[in-house]
Design a protein around this motif. Structure first.
Motif, PDB file in Angstrom:
ATOM      1  N   PRO B  80      34.293   8.147  85.820  1.00  0.00           N
ATOM      2  CA  PRO B  80      33.254   8.381  86.585  1.00  0.00           C
ATOM      3  C   PRO B  80      33.410  10.036  86.089  1.00  0.00           C
ATOM      4  O   PRO B  80      32.460  11.030  85.861  1.00  0.00           O
ATOM      5  N   ALA B  83      33.392  11.486  82.352  1.00  0.00           N
ATOM      6  CA  ALA B  83      32.233  11.451  82.027  1.00  0.00           C
ATOM      7  C   ALA B  83      31.471  12.673  82.523  1.00  0.00           C
ATOM      8  O   ALA B  83      30.663  13.080  81.966  1.00  0.00           O
ATOM      9  N   LEU B  84      31.368  12.300  83.744  1.00  0.00           N
ATOM     10  CA  LEU B  84      31.171  14.206  84.766  1.00  0.00           C
ATOM     11  C   LEU B  84      31.133  15.469  83.978  1.00  0.00           C
ATOM     12  O   LEU B  84      30.692  16.078  82.936  1.00  0.00           O
ATOM     13  N   LEU B  87      29.707  15.044  80.053  1.00  0.00           N
ATOM     14  CA  LEU B  87      28.239  15.593  80.317  1.00  0.00           C
ATOM     15  C   LEU B  87      27.571  17.164  80.256  1.00  0.00           C
ATOM     16  O   LEU B  87      27.097  17.472  79.845  1.00  0.00           O
ATOM     17  N   ARG B  98      18.903  18.288  75.776  1.00  0.00           N
ATOM     18  CA  ARG B  98      18.645  16.764  75.491  1.00  0.00           C
ATOM     19  C   ARG B  98      17.978  15.984  74.629  1.00  0.00           C
ATOM     20  O   ARG B  98      18.542  14.825  75.221  1.00  0.00           O
ATOM     21  N   TYR B 116      32.789   4.172  78.197  1.00  0.00           N
ATOM     22  CA  TYR B 116      32.092   4.275  79.798  1.00  0.00           C
ATOM     23  C   TYR B 116      31.028   5.818  79.114  1.00  0.00           C
ATOM     24  O   TYR B 116      29.757   4.962  80.064  1.00  0.00           O
ATOM     25  N   ASN B 119      26.895   4.223  77.842  1.00  0.00           N
ATOM     26  CA  ASN B 119      26.110   4.143  79.167  1.00  0.00           C
ATOM     27  C   ASN B 119      25.489   4.945  79.761  1.00  0.00           C
ATOM     28  O   ASN B 119      24.792   4.824  79.939  1.00  0.00           O
ATOM     29  N   LEU B 120      25.775   6.296  79.207  1.00  0.00           N
ATOM     30  CA  LEU B 120      24.933   7.512  79.682  1.00  0.00           C
ATOM     31  C   LEU B 120      24.710   8.067  79.343  1.00  0.00           C
ATOM     32  O   LEU B 120      23.841   9.625  79.338  1.00  0.00           O
ATOM     33  N   LEU B 121      24.638   8.584  78.015  1.00  0.00           N
ATOM     34  CA  LEU B 121      23.587   8.944  77.020  1.00  0.00           C
ATOM     35  C   LEU B 121      22.474   8.478  76.782  1.00  0.00           C
ATOM     36  O   LEU B 121      22.017   9.544  75.723  1.00  0.00           O
ATOM     37  N   GLY B 122      22.165   7.101  77.365  1.00  0.00           N
ATOM     38  CA  GLY B 122      20.622   7.306  76.602  1.00  0.00           C
ATOM     39  C   GLY B 122      20.359   7.510  75.630  1.00  0.00           C
ATOM     40  O   GLY B 122      21.504   7.245  74.534  1.00  0.00           O
ATOM     41  N   LYS B 123      19.190   7.575  74.989  1.00  0.00           N
ATOM     42  CA  LYS B 123      18.675   7.258  73.480  1.00  0.00           C
ATOM     43  C   LYS B 123      19.186   8.701  72.725  1.00  0.00           C
ATOM     44  O   LYS B 123      18.940   8.940  71.596  1.00  0.00           O
ATOM     45  N   ARG B 124      20.060   9.406  73.845  1.00  0.00           N
ATOM     46  CA  ARG B 124      20.815  10.525  72.524  1.00  0.00           C
ATOM     47  C   ARG B 124      21.921  10.237  71.805  1.00  0.00           C
ATOM     48  O   ARG B 124      21.836  10.276  70.512  1.00  0.00           O
TER      49      ARG B 124
END
Lengths: 283, 290
Positions: B80, B83-84, B87, B98, B116, B119-124
């Protein structure tokens, strides 16, 4: 049960309880208010940072974990409650049948979903509890709901000033929500609370939580007789003190709320956060 | 305008110095290189020149890898927090834009981070390349496999308090050479910077964090990655047994597995082949998911 709760909401005045935990009723010093404000601002900053990163594909659980992580990375050791995160129709508690269902689930965020972030960190011993709402994409009815939340934030201090007991304030807020054509979702919370008192606690290192709530939340409420700490339709005790107020409204397939601390003292009721760019309804 | 040299940036992210290498074509899609242990972004030195012209290349130093500051809290080395961090690095490198497409590339522990982050980057996220590495749940599913457990002895050793740090401080060069010898990595291909003690000791906490956070990670049930995934695997890896189709299928909708002649550091052993495969995959992913 209502009669029992009404009587119980006065239990916190019993002297024996004051010997266990200091009463949360009454005025708080300027220093204490600054402590609560610092805690609340950090929690709202966490919500805004997470909101800025939120994207399709995030799950409620992962979002909640990242928000807790953000707060821990910024010095939070303990939580009154860990992050609650709801997406889509879960923001109006569709599918929530028991206390366990309130916790973050494996629901995946999609375009057009409403989002609620709700967390209560303990910062230097001061509990804050915030709620922050957002919609990924556009939804006109949701926008109308957001406007109502802004109105409610403006009106709640006047409502509390005009109420002698919590029951009257709850009824007035409920009326505003229904008159605007929305559902009152906080009515479905445990004990149907519109708000609850916040407390100063020792910033303990021991961590234990149940149903997402830290052990200090159970202690803070139960050691003060529970019912006097909750603002709901049965509340009859004095209103002076600090309250985390959390009106929660719902429309078709979405819910939205805000939550922040309201100060009630001899000068009347006012929001602890006076900066309009930092409150819980600011974008 | 492509900047054919990488520059090192270091900024405070949630109170800790966090460093990354950055360069290439700022207007191009992002290629995010995530290194493993005991490496630094220098382990991608054979890839950088190939991609700088068309991609905005970003390569973070993982938590505790000098000059990314260490933390006293083990959880800060976990997924976690990492990932923060990543990002936030992407945000700072792109000035908050973005909309830039991202191709994520991870090796070893960098692959753990890539899974990991996916799943946090979305459509990027337009595509992900995983080189000899698995996600935490994939690795956990191998707990019952004796062959994998035998190869993972060092993960257990790293769970001991203080002893790994003592040994790594005392014999840094020898231990890294041992790891490289195990992988039959030729001396001229071994990354230089990994020999520094600072880059070696603190990231051990990444293994501790992943083990301690295992219950939460398994309880999260990560969604299936929607972007295409390419798994490149050096087939003679002394640390990981070869991947099975079902292991990847549980976490990726659209994927390919390419077994390559080589070992754990296949991107250093066969840079031309790996660069060609990544390049073709990136181009196809960007065109298909534009």
């Amino acid at each position: 049960m209502n009669l029992v709760e009404r009587v119980a909401s006065r239990v916190n005045a019993l002297p024996i309880l004051n010997r266990i935990s200091p009463s949360a009723v009454g005025a708080h010093s300027e220093e204490a208010q600054q402590g609560y404000l610092k805690s609340q601002r950090l929690a709202l900053q966490a919500a805004r940072e997470i909101k800025a990163m939120l994207d399709e594909g995030w799950t409620e659980k992962r979002t909640a974990r990242l928000m807790d992580t953000w707060l821990r990375d910024n010095g939070v050791h303990n939580f009154f409650h860990h992050s609650f995160v709801w997406f889509g129709d879960r923001t109006r508690f569709v599918g929530v049948k028991s206390y366990g269902d309130y916790g973050p689930g494996n629901n995946v965020l999609q375009e057009g979903d409403s989002v609620i972030l709700d967390v209560a960190p303990i910062v230097d011993g001061y509990i804050s509890d915030i709620g922050f709402s957002y919609c990924l994409g556009t939804n006109q009815e949701y926008e109308r709901g957001r406007k109502l939340l802004c109105d409610l934030r403006d009106k709640i201090p006047q409502i509390v000033n005009g109420s002698s007991i919590g029951r009257e304030a709850c009824a007035a807020v409920d009326e505003l929500i229904r008159d605007a054509g929305f559902d009152n979702i906080h009515e479905t919370y445990p004990f149907k609370v519109l708000g609850h008192r916040v407390h100063q606690v020792k910033d303990q290192t021991a961590q234990f939580h149940y149903l997402n709530f830290g052990w200090q939340s159970f202690w803070a409420f139960l050691s003060r007789g529970l019912f006097g700490q909750l603002m709901n339709e049965n509340h009859e005790g004095p209103l002076a003190g600090l309250w985390a107020i959390e009106p929660h409204i719902g429309g078709k397939g979405w819910g939205a709320k805000f939550e922040e601390i309201l100060v009630v003292d001899e000068n009347g009721a006012r929001w602890l956060e006076q900066d309009s760019t930092q409150n819980s309804v600011a974008p | 305008m492509a900047q054919l040299k990488l520059t090192q940036r270091c900024e405070q992210i949630r109170g800790l110095d966090t460093a990354w290498l950055e360069g290439g074509n700022e207007n191009g899609p992002i290629m995010l290189f995530m290194h493993g242990y005991p490496d630094t972004p220098e382990s991608w030195s054979s890839q950088f020149p190939h991609f700088l012209e068309h991609f905005h290349v970003i390569a973070p130093y993982s938590r505790g890898t000098f000059p990314s500051a260490p933390s006293k809290q083990v959880r800060r080395y976990g997924n976690p927090s990492t990932a923060l961090d990543y990002l936030a690095i992407l945000d700072r490198a792109t000035h908050g834009n973005r909309n830039k497409p991202v191709i994520a590339v991870g090796h070893d522990l960098g692959a753990v981070h890539a899974w990991y982050l996916s799943n946090l980057l979305g459509k990027r996220l337009k595509g992900m390349v995983v080189i000899n590495g698995l996600s935490v749940p994939q690795m956990a599913s191998r707990l019952t496999q004796f062959q994998q457990q035998k190869k993972s002895w060092y993960i257990y050793a790293f769970q001991l308090p203080r002893l790994p740090e003592l040994v790594l401080r005392r014999f840094p060069g020898r231990l890294i050479s041992f790891a490289h010898r195990q992988a039959k990595l030729r001396p001229d291909l071994r990354p230089r910077i990994a020999h520094t003690v600072k880059g070696l000791v603190n990231p051990v906490n990444q293994y501790r964090a992943h083990v301690r956070m295992l219950p939460w990670e398994l309880g999260e049930r990560a969604p299936v990655v929607q972007a295409p995934v390419m798994v490149l695997w050096g087939e003679n890896d002394p640390f990981l047994i070869n991947p099975r189709h079902d292991e990847i299928a549980a976490y990726a909708r659209n994927f390919t597995i390419r077994m390559l002649p080589g070992s754990h550091w296949v991107h250093r052993e066969k840079p031309d082949l790996v660069n060609q495969l990544i390049g073709e995959f990136a181009q196809q992913s960007l065109e298909t998911h534009a």
